[in-house]
Design an enzyme around this catalytic site. Structure first.
Site, short mmCIF file in Angstrom:
data_model
loop_
_atom_site.label_atom_id
_atom_site.label_comp_id
_atom_site.label_asym_id
_atom_site.label_seq_id
_atom_site.Cartn_x
_atom_site.Cartn_y
_atom_site.Cartn_z
N LYS A 144 21.74 76.78 60.11
CA LYS A 144 22.17 75.39 60.33
C LYS A 144 23.32 74.92 59.30
CE LYS A 144 17.41 74.36 61.78
NZ LYS A 144 16.12 73.71 61.43
N GLN A 201 12.82 71.23 56.70
CA GLN A 201 12.34 72.28 57.70
C GLN A 201 11.06 72.83 57.47
OE1 GLN A 201 14.60 74.25 59.11
NE2 GLN A 201 13.26 75.75 59.98
N ASP A 205 16.06 65.33 63.26
CA ASP A 205 14.94 66.27 63.82
C ASP A 205 14.32 65.47 65.08
OD1 ASP A 205 14.73 68.90 63.25
OD2 ASP A 205 13.65 68.63 61.51
#
Ligand code: GUN
Length: 285
Positions: free
Chosen positions: A49, A93, A116
């Site tokens: 990422k 995460q 997200d």
């Protein structure tokens, strides 16, 4: 019939170019990622990422915390990032260590910075048909379907898997495009009968080749979200023999996988634009 393969790698490269162009017009743009603990797969995901964000010109802040981090410390950090005006997007995460209340952390992220799309507000907006920030994997699948001009209006879509990250948002996005959507899961009776009805079949369960070739309707579009690591390599949820029945199919690897990070970057641009929009409006007053 041999399916046309949907090239996620090429499409992801195109999205990343679009993002880089957007970043150049917006100017400075910040993404903060938070990784807690030592999960090796999560470290690989976060590294990827970061590489992608940096390559697109996004200022990526890489925060890595020890496994021993307390929930309070993590919530304090999230509050700090929420208040930091140089941060447009925040990504924590998952999975988090078991001593941390994952839903509480997801809910603590400012919904306007939730790149997200996991925050209850963003999940709720998608459910209501007015999406704002949408999880990257299902968003990437929609982009693939559109790029290959797969008809969705009135189509029978079957989503196998009901996770909050993929299955549920996927079903809502397809519903919003007027597909007739069925969600199948581990308790579904006669999965094969449902799958065989699908014009668009999305497999997102994380079980190796759970969709066999004979479960695919001839001429269907098959999207394989599965990433099953075995000693022999990476395989999807769909038996590759299904390419003999499908009209379009995503390969694994090189299908949905590369799209997820590209859409995270696109979400960061969307969050940055939305955060700047009120400023632009007020500067015109
Ligand atoms: N873990 C697995 N997939 C994801 C994702 O898309 N976002 C975050 N934050 N964690 C994940």
């Amino acid at each position: 019939m041999t399916a046309t393969l949907i090239d996620g790698k090429a499409l992801a490269a195109k999205v990343r170019e679009e993002v880089a162009a957007d970043v150049a017009t917006i100017g400075r743009l910040g993404l903060a990622t938070v990784l807690v603990g030592d999960d090796p797969a999560s470290h690989v995901y976060i590294n990827n990422k970061h590489k992608a964000a940096t390559a697109a010109g996004i200022e990526a802040r890489d925060i890595r915390l020890p496994e021993s981090t307390t929930q309070e410390e993590l919530l304090d950090l999230v509050a700090e990032l929420n208040a930091d005006d140089t941060v447009d997007g925040i990504l924590v995460q998952l999975p988090l260590p078991s001593h941390i209340d994952e839903p509480a952390v997801i809910a603590a992220v400012d919904p306007a910075k939730d790149v997200d799309g996991f925050h209850p507000v963003n999940a709720g907006l998608l459910y209501l048909g007015t999406p704002r920030l949408v999880p990257g994997t299902p968003l990437g699948v929609m982009r693939m379907l559109d790029e290959y001009e797969i008809p969705l209006e009135g189509a029978r879509a079957v989503v196998v898997g009901r996770s909050s990250i993929v299955g549920k948002p996927m079903a809502h996005l397809l519903l919003q495009r007027n597909a007739t959507v069925t969600i199948c899961h581990s308790r579904t009776r006669d999965l094969a009968a449902h799958a065989l009805e699908a014009d668009v079949l999305v497999a997102a369960v994380g079980r190796l080749h759970v969709i066999r070739a004979e479960m695919v309707k001839p001429g269907a579009t098959v999207i394989d979200v599965g990433m099953n690591r075995t000693e022999d390599g990476l395989f999807g949820d769909v038996d590759p023999a299904a390419t003999e029945r499908a009209a379009y199919m995503t390969p694994v690897p090189g299908g949905v996988g590369p799209m997820t990070i590209a859409m995270l970057l696109q979400n960061t641009v969307a969050a940055a634009r939305a955060r700047r929009a009120p400023t632009i409006a007020s500067s015109q007053n």
